[in-house]
Design a protein around this motif. Sequence first.
Motif, mmCIF file in Angstrom:
data_model
loop_
_atom_site.group_PDB
_atom_site.id
_atom_site.type_symbol
_atom_site.label_atom_id
_atom_site.label_comp_id
_atom_site.label_asym_id
_atom_site.label_seq_id
_atom_site.Cartn_x
_atom_site.Cartn_y
_atom_site.Cartn_z
ATOM 1 N N SER A 1 0.849 -1.186 0.000
ATOM 2 C CA SER A 1 0.000 0.000 0.000
ATOM 3 C C SER A 1 0.889 1.241 0.000
ATOM 4 O O SER A 1 2.060 1.186 0.378
ATOM 5 N N ARG A 2 0.312 2.348 -0.397
ATOM 6 C CA ARG A 2 1.070 3.604 -0.441
ATOM 7 C C ARG A 2 1.619 3.962 0.939
ATOM 8 O O ARG A 2 2.725 4.494 1.052
ATOM 9 N N THR A 3 0.861 3.658 1.973
ATOM 10 C CA THR A 3 1.304 4.015 3.326
ATOM 11 C C THR A 3 2.543 3.222 3.755
ATOM 12 O O THR A 3 3.234 3.643 4.676
ATOM 13 N N ASP A 4 2.839 2.100 3.093
ATOM 14 C CA ASP A 4 4.056 1.349 3.400
ATOM 15 C C ASP A 4 5.312 2.161 3.103
ATOM 16 O O ASP A 4 6.380 1.864 3.626
ATOM 17 N N ALA A 5 5.186 3.163 2.247
ATOM 18 C CA ALA A 5 6.342 3.949 1.823
ATOM 19 C C ALA A 5 6.294 5.387 2.343
ATOM 20 O O ALA A 5 7.071 6.225 1.905
ATOM 21 N N ILE A 6 5.398 5.669 3.285
ATOM 22 C CA ILE A 6 5.230 7.038 3.794
ATOM 23 C C ILE A 6 5.454 7.059 5.300
ATOM 24 O O ILE A 6 4.892 6.240 6.021
ATOM 25 N N ILE A 7 6.264 7.993 5.751
ATOM 26 C CA ILE A 7 6.393 8.250 7.184
ATOM 27 C C ILE A 7 5.340 9.291 7.527
ATOM 28 O O ILE A 7 5.396 10.418 7.030
ATOM 29 N N SER A 8 4.378 8.921 8.351
ATOM 30 C CA SER A 8 3.287 9.839 8.690
ATOM 31 C C SER A 8 3.801 10.993 9.555
ATOM 32 O O SER A 8 4.852 10.899 10.194
ATOM 33 N N LYS A 9 3.041 12.071 9.576
ATOM 34 C CA LYS A 9 3.368 13.218 10.424
ATOM 35 C C LYS A 9 3.462 12.796 11.888
ATOM 36 O O LYS A 9 4.368 13.209 12.610
ATOM 37 N N GLU A 10 2.545 11.933 12.307
ATOM 38 C CA GLU A 10 2.531 11.499 13.715
ATOM 39 C C GLU A 10 3.804 10.721 14.067
ATOM 40 O O GLU A 10 4.406 10.954 15.118
ATOM 41 N N LEU A 11 4.222 9.815 13.180
ATOM 42 C CA LEU A 11 5.454 9.067 13.441
ATOM 43 C C LEU A 11 6.669 9.982 13.423
ATOM 44 O O LEU A 11 7.553 9.866 14.267
ATOM 45 N N ARG A 12 6.739 10.908 12.440
ATOM 46 C CA ARG A 12 7.892 11.804 12.381
ATOM 47 C C ARG A 12 7.915 12.735 13.583
ATOM 48 O O ARG A 12 8.969 13.005 14.153
ATOM 49 N N ASP A 13 6.741 13.242 13.999
ATOM 50 C CA ASP A 13 6.704 14.108 15.179
ATOM 51 C C ASP A 13 7.199 13.371 16.418
ATOM 52 O O ASP A 13 7.791 13.980 17.310
ATOM 53 N N ALA A 14 6.965 12.059 16.488
ATOM 54 C CA ALA A 14 7.424 11.267 17.632
ATOM 55 C C ALA A 14 8.924 10.970 17.549
ATOM 56 O O ALA A 14 9.540 10.624 18.560
ATOM 57 N N ASP A 15 9.525 11.121 16.390
ATOM 58 C CA ASP A 15 10.953 10.868 16.192
ATOM 59 C C ASP A 15 11.519 11.949 15.258
ATOM 60 O O ASP A 15 11.873 11.677 14.110
ATOM 61 N N PRO A 16 11.568 13.207 15.748
ATOM 62 C CA PRO A 16 11.991 14.304 14.870
ATOM 63 C C PRO A 16 13.467 14.207 14.487
ATOM 64 O O PRO A 16 14.281 13.643 15.227
ATOM 65 N N LEU A 17 13.779 14.746 13.325
ATOM 66 C CA LEU A 17 15.160 14.821 12.861
ATOM 67 C C LEU A 17 15.719 16.196 13.203
ATOM 68 O O LEU A 17 14.987 17.185 13.217
ATOM 69 N N THR A 18 17.001 16.253 13.453
ATOM 70 C CA THR A 18 17.662 17.532 13.678
ATOM 71 C C THR A 18 18.651 17.760 12.545
ATOM 72 O O THR A 18 19.146 16.814 11.931
ATOM 73 N N CYS A 19 18.913 19.037 12.277
ATOM 74 C CA CYS A 19 19.829 19.397 11.198
ATOM 75 C C CYS A 19 21.054 20.081 11.767
ATOM 76 O O CYS A 19 21.001 20.724 12.815
ATOM 77 N N ASN A 20 22.148 19.941 11.044
ATOM 78 C CA ASN A 20 23.394 20.594 11.393
ATOM 79 C C ASN A 20 23.968 21.151 10.093
ATOM 80 O O ASN A 20 24.406 20.387 9.236
ATOM 81 N N GLY A 21 23.913 22.468 9.937
ATOM 82 C CA GLY A 21 24.441 23.083 8.725
ATOM 83 C C GLY A 21 23.697 22.693 7.461
ATOM 84 O O GLY A 21 24.304 22.521 6.422
ATOM 85 N N GLY A 22 22.390 22.515 7.545
ATOM 86 C CA GLY A 22 21.597 22.176 6.371
ATOM 87 C C GLY A 22 21.573 20.697 6.033
ATOM 88 O O GLY A 22 21.006 20.298 5.026
ATOM 89 N N GLU A 23 22.189 19.858 6.850
ATOM 90 C CA GLU A 23 22.203 18.415 6.632
ATOM 91 C C GLU A 23 21.625 17.730 7.866
ATOM 92 O O GLU A 23 21.710 18.253 8.979
ATOM 93 N N PHE A 24 21.017 16.564 7.680
ATOM 94 C CA PHE A 24 20.487 15.824 8.817
ATOM 95 C C PHE A 24 21.640 15.381 9.712
ATOM 96 O O PHE A 24 22.641 14.849 9.235
ATOM 97 N N ALA A 25 21.492 15.605 11.030
ATOM 98 C CA ALA A 25 22.516 15.212 11.992
ATOM 99 C C ALA A 25 22.535 13.700 12.183
ATOM 100 O O ALA A 25 23.570 13.120 12.503
ATOM 101 N N SER A 26 21.397 13.054 12.006
ATOM 102 C CA SER A 26 21.306 11.593 12.087
ATOM 103 C C SER A 26 20.090 11.149 11.272
ATOM 104 O O SER A 26 19.221 11.964 10.967
ATOM 105 N N PRO A 27 19.995 9.853 10.960
ATOM 106 C CA PRO A 27 18.845 9.390 10.182
ATOM 107 C C PRO A 27 17.595 9.153 11.029
ATOM 108 O O PRO A 27 16.549 8.827 10.490
ATOM 109 N N GLY A 28 17.694 9.331 12.352
ATOM 110 C CA GLY A 28 16.556 9.046 13.218
ATOM 111 C C GLY A 28 16.413 7.549 13.429
ATOM 112 O O GLY A 28 17.278 6.762 13.050
ATOM 113 N N ASN A 29 15.305 7.148 14.038
ATOM 114 C CA ASN A 29 15.103 5.748 14.392
ATOM 115 C C ASN A 29 14.081 5.036 13.519
ATOM 116 O O ASN A 29 13.903 3.828 13.645
ATOM 117 N N LEU A 30 13.394 5.762 12.673
ATOM 118 C CA LEU A 30 12.375 5.157 11.815
ATOM 119 C C LEU A 30 13.015 4.611 10.535
ATOM 120 O O LEU A 30 13.924 5.237 9.999
#
Length: 144
Positions: free
Chosen positions: A108-137
């Motif tokens: 299903s399409r949702t298999d390839a989408i990170i929902s807002k709720e999941l991303r909000d629970a595991d936010p990414l941080t940036c350092n100089g315009g690049e992601f500091a880490s890939p997160g846990n999802l």
Amino acid sequence: SIQIRSPVAGIVSRLDQERLAGGGTQVRIKSRDFPAFYFILFHVRTNGLVLAGDSVSAGQLLGTHIGTQSTSDIAVGVNTPTGWRLVSYFDVMTDSMFATYQARGINSRTDAIISKELRDADPLTCNGGEFASPGNLPNWVTLR
């Protein structure tokens, strides 16, 4: 040697060199049929096949993927009355295009989408315009 093709008919609005050394070019295409939508293809070796301002058709060859130093990806942005917003490529693709992904293992399409709720629970941080880490999802889908 992986061919990168335009996902829509439109105008090449920008070509930007990637920050990653040897990272290729970001190709930004403004949709002809839905001009508020932009499709951004990353890590493309264009070899001069397209230039900013060129009209492209859906399926037109834009270049090839740059190689093994990165994976291929696409972003879709839309200008809304409240500003620029990213949306999932899987939310805007046609059913016939999605069928090609189903044939390669995505149910299903949702298999390839990170929902807002999941991303909000595991936010990414940036350092100089690049992601500091890939997160846990999980953030990639492997096709068969």
